[in-house]
Design a protein around this motif. Sequence first.
Motif, PDB file in Angstrom:
ATOM      1  N   GLY A 120      49.945 -39.512   2.879  1.00 35.97           N
ATOM      2  CA  GLY A 120      49.735 -40.312   1.682  1.00 35.97           C
ATOM      3  C   GLY A 120      51.048 -40.742   1.033  1.00 35.97           C
ATOM      4  O   GLY A 120      52.135 -40.261   1.388  1.00 35.97           O
ATOM      5  N   TYR A 121      50.924 -41.644   0.062  1.00 35.65           N
ATOM      6  CA  TYR A 121      52.091 -42.220  -0.621  1.00 35.65           C
ATOM      7  C   TYR A 121      51.769 -42.347  -2.107  1.00 35.65           C
ATOM      8  O   TYR A 121      50.628 -42.618  -2.498  1.00 35.65           O
ATOM      9  CB  TYR A 121      52.407 -43.597  -0.046  1.00 35.65           C
ATOM     10  CG  TYR A 121      53.431 -44.385  -0.823  1.00 35.65           C
ATOM     11  CD1 TYR A 121      54.793 -44.224  -0.578  1.00 35.65           C
ATOM     12  CD2 TYR A 121      53.046 -45.295  -1.808  1.00 35.65           C
ATOM     13  CE1 TYR A 121      55.733 -44.952  -1.296  1.00 35.65           C
ATOM     14  CE2 TYR A 121      53.985 -46.022  -2.526  1.00 35.65           C
ATOM     15  CZ  TYR A 121      55.333 -45.847  -2.265  1.00 35.65           C
ATOM     16  OH  TYR A 121      56.257 -46.560  -2.975  1.00 35.65           O
ATOM     17  N   ALA A 122      52.790 -42.163  -2.955  1.00 36.76           N
ATOM     18  CA  ALA A 122      52.634 -42.383  -4.392  1.00 36.76           C
ATOM     19  C   ALA A 122      53.951 -42.847  -4.986  1.00 36.76           C
ATOM     20  O   ALA A 122      55.029 -42.545  -4.456  1.00 36.76           O
ATOM     21  CB  ALA A 122      52.162 -41.111  -5.099  1.00 36.76           C
ATOM     22  N   GLU A 123      53.879 -43.576  -6.107  1.00 38.02           N
ATOM     23  CA  GLU A 123      55.083 -43.995  -6.818  1.00 38.02           C
ATOM     24  C   GLU A 123      54.822 -43.941  -8.319  1.00 38.02           C
ATOM     25  O   GLU A 123      53.679 -44.083  -8.776  1.00 38.02           O
ATOM     26  CB  GLU A 123      55.509 -45.402  -6.403  1.00 38.02           C
ATOM     27  CG  GLU A 123      54.494 -46.488  -6.713  1.00 38.02           C
ATOM     28  CD  GLU A 123      54.909 -47.846  -6.162  1.00 38.02           C
ATOM     29  OE1 GLU A 123      55.419 -47.899  -5.036  1.00 38.02           O
ATOM     30  OE2 GLU A 123      54.713 -48.858  -6.882  1.00 38.02           O
TER      31      GLU A 123
ATOM     32  N   GLY B  68      52.707 -32.028   2.338  1.00 37.02           N
ATOM     33  CA  GLY B  68      52.731 -32.893   1.171  1.00 37.02           C
ATOM     34  C   GLY B  68      54.141 -33.068   0.629  1.00 37.02           C
ATOM     35  O   GLY B  68      55.003 -32.209   0.814  1.00 37.02           O
ATOM     36  N   SER B  69      54.391 -34.179  -0.045  1.00 35.25           N
ATOM     37  CA  SER B  69      55.666 -34.453  -0.698  1.00 35.25           C
ATOM     38  C   SER B  69      55.427 -34.639  -2.199  1.00 35.25           C
ATOM     39  O   SER B  69      54.357 -35.095  -2.607  1.00 35.25           O
ATOM     40  CB  SER B  69      56.330 -35.708  -0.115  1.00 35.25           C
ATOM     41  OG  SER B  69      56.716 -35.516   1.229  1.00 35.25           O
ATOM     42  N   SER B  70      56.442 -34.310  -3.015  1.00 30.97           N
ATOM     43  CA  SER B  70      56.229 -34.395  -4.456  1.00 30.97           C
ATOM     44  C   SER B  70      57.543 -34.456  -5.217  1.00 30.97           C
ATOM     45  O   SER B  70      58.594 -34.021  -4.722  1.00 30.97           O
ATOM     46  CB  SER B  70      55.415 -33.189  -4.944  1.00 30.97           C
ATOM     47  OG  SER B  70      56.078 -31.980  -4.641  1.00 30.97           O
ATOM     48  N   PHE B  71      57.459 -34.987  -6.444  1.00 32.67           N
ATOM     49  CA  PHE B  71      58.528 -34.926  -7.438  1.00 32.67           C
ATOM     50  C   PHE B  71      57.918 -34.207  -8.627  1.00 32.67           C
ATOM     51  O   PHE B  71      57.181 -34.809  -9.418  1.00 32.67           O
ATOM     52  CB  PHE B  71      59.009 -36.322  -7.809  1.00 32.67           C
ATOM     53  CG  PHE B  71      60.141 -36.342  -8.802  1.00 32.67           C
ATOM     54  CD1 PHE B  71      61.456 -36.236  -8.379  1.00 32.67           C
ATOM     55  CD2 PHE B  71      59.884 -36.471 -10.157  1.00 32.67           C
ATOM     56  CE1 PHE B  71      62.493 -36.252  -9.299  1.00 32.67           C
ATOM     57  CE2 PHE B  71      60.912 -36.485 -11.080  1.00 32.67           C
ATOM     58  CZ  PHE B  71      62.225 -36.369 -10.646  1.00 32.67           C
ATOM     59  N   GLY B  72      58.188 -32.893  -8.734  1.00 34.45           N
ATOM     60  CA  GLY B  72      57.519 -32.071  -9.722  1.00 34.45           C
ATOM     61  C   GLY B  72      56.016 -32.221  -9.577  1.00 34.45           C
ATOM     62  O   GLY B  72      55.482 -32.401  -8.470  1.00 34.45           O
ATOM     63  N   GLY B  73      55.303 -32.171 -10.705  1.00 32.41           N
ATOM     64  CA  GLY B  73      53.876 -32.473 -10.685  1.00 32.41           C
ATOM     65  C   GLY B  73      53.595 -33.887 -11.137  1.00 32.41           C
ATOM     66  O   GLY B  73      52.439 -34.264 -11.310  1.00 32.41           O
TER      67      GLY B  73
ATOM     68  N   THR C 287      52.886 -37.071  -6.615  1.00 33.35           N
ATOM     69  CA  THR C 287      52.560 -36.250  -5.449  1.00 33.35           C
ATOM     70  C   THR C 287      51.813 -37.058  -4.397  1.00 33.35           C
ATOM     71  O   THR C 287      51.098 -38.010  -4.709  1.00 33.35           O
ATOM     72  CB  THR C 287      51.695 -35.041  -5.847  1.00 33.35           C
ATOM     73  OG1 THR C 287      50.415 -35.512  -6.310  1.00 33.35           O
ATOM     74  CG2 THR C 287      52.354 -34.216  -6.942  1.00 33.35           C
ATOM     75  N   ALA C 288      51.964 -36.644  -3.133  1.00 33.20           N
ATOM     76  CA  ALA C 288      51.251 -37.265  -2.015  1.00 33.20           C
ATOM     77  C   ALA C 288      50.844 -36.179  -1.034  1.00 33.20           C
ATOM     78  O   ALA C 288      51.588 -35.223  -0.802  1.00 33.20           O
ATOM     79  CB  ALA C 288      52.138 -38.302  -1.323  1.00 33.20           C
TER      80      ALA C 288
ATOM     81  N   GLY D 230      47.141 -38.950  -3.999  1.00 34.94           N
ATOM     82  CA  GLY D 230      47.731 -37.928  -4.846  1.00 34.94           C
ATOM     83  C   GLY D 230      47.834 -38.397  -6.288  1.00 34.94           C
ATOM     84  O   GLY D 230      46.899 -38.983  -6.838  1.00 34.94           O
ATOM     85  N   VAL D 231      48.999 -38.170  -6.907  1.00 33.52           N
ATOM     86  CA  VAL D 231      49.219 -38.467  -8.323  1.00 33.52           C
ATOM     87  C   VAL D 231      50.368 -39.466  -8.463  1.00 33.52           C
ATOM     88  O   VAL D 231      51.434 -39.275  -7.861  1.00 33.52           O
ATOM     89  CB  VAL D 231      49.554 -37.179  -9.099  1.00 33.52           C
ATOM     90  CG1 VAL D 231      49.931 -37.494 -10.543  1.00 33.52           C
ATOM     91  CG2 VAL D 231      48.391 -36.199  -9.046  1.00 33.52           C
TER      92      VAL D 231
END
Length: 240
Positions: free
Chosen positions: A84-87, A121-126, A129-130, A158-159
């Motif tokens: 997944g991907y998120a921005e 999964g990959s994330s920047f804090g909460g 997220t992906a 994700g978020v």
Amino acid sequence: MAAVCVDDGYFEVGDDGRLTLIPGQQGRRQILYFKTPGSFTFEKADYPWLARVFVRVQAGGGGAAGARANANQVVAQPGGSGGGYAERLIEASALGATESIVVGAGGDAGTPTVDGGDGGGSSFGGLCTALGGRGGQAVMSSGAAPVCYSGTSGPLAGVGDWASGGGPGGGAFRLDGNQGQSGEGGDAMMGHRGWQRSSSGGGGAGRGYGAGAAGAFARDGDSVNGTAGSSGIVVVELYG
């Protein structure tokens, strides 16, 4: 006597008479790339001029199973799905003093009778997220009769300000004891899927970041390992 004109949208004169930049008006000043799977820490104090960050988070893609066929028989396996991907655009005031960064690894390659691993999964804090792609399973047994299997579903979103799941891994089929085709890997926002096979060997590996691996194909006594998924990436653009 020389005179200098400056744009007061970007500069100001402080109480001490010095000309300084106005915080938050300089646009993008730096880009941080986190490409190695693992955990990292973002320290806000390292960037005293920071006004906001634009974060892009790509999860790892799913690996694919291997394949083992008896004499005069065929095995073809489905592909792993893409990560997944998120921005998200985040104001500096919304950041903690530190934010954890996680880069998801690609899913492991399966052995001839073992499923491929899920991507991390990959994330920047909460805050962004992906979810990782799912591994392709070793669902087809050796045989010569026609058969087909569904592909591998992609992860949910994700978020983020904008978030999506990864692309599904392709299904596999067998026509007879000599012909068939494995499933392609799943696409990702920042990577391209692995290519499917109709000759003995591991499926194609994804390109870029977060793509799923294609399933393996085995014919007439061959035994082959699967293929690992592509790892993810986290990109942090700094504005100030």
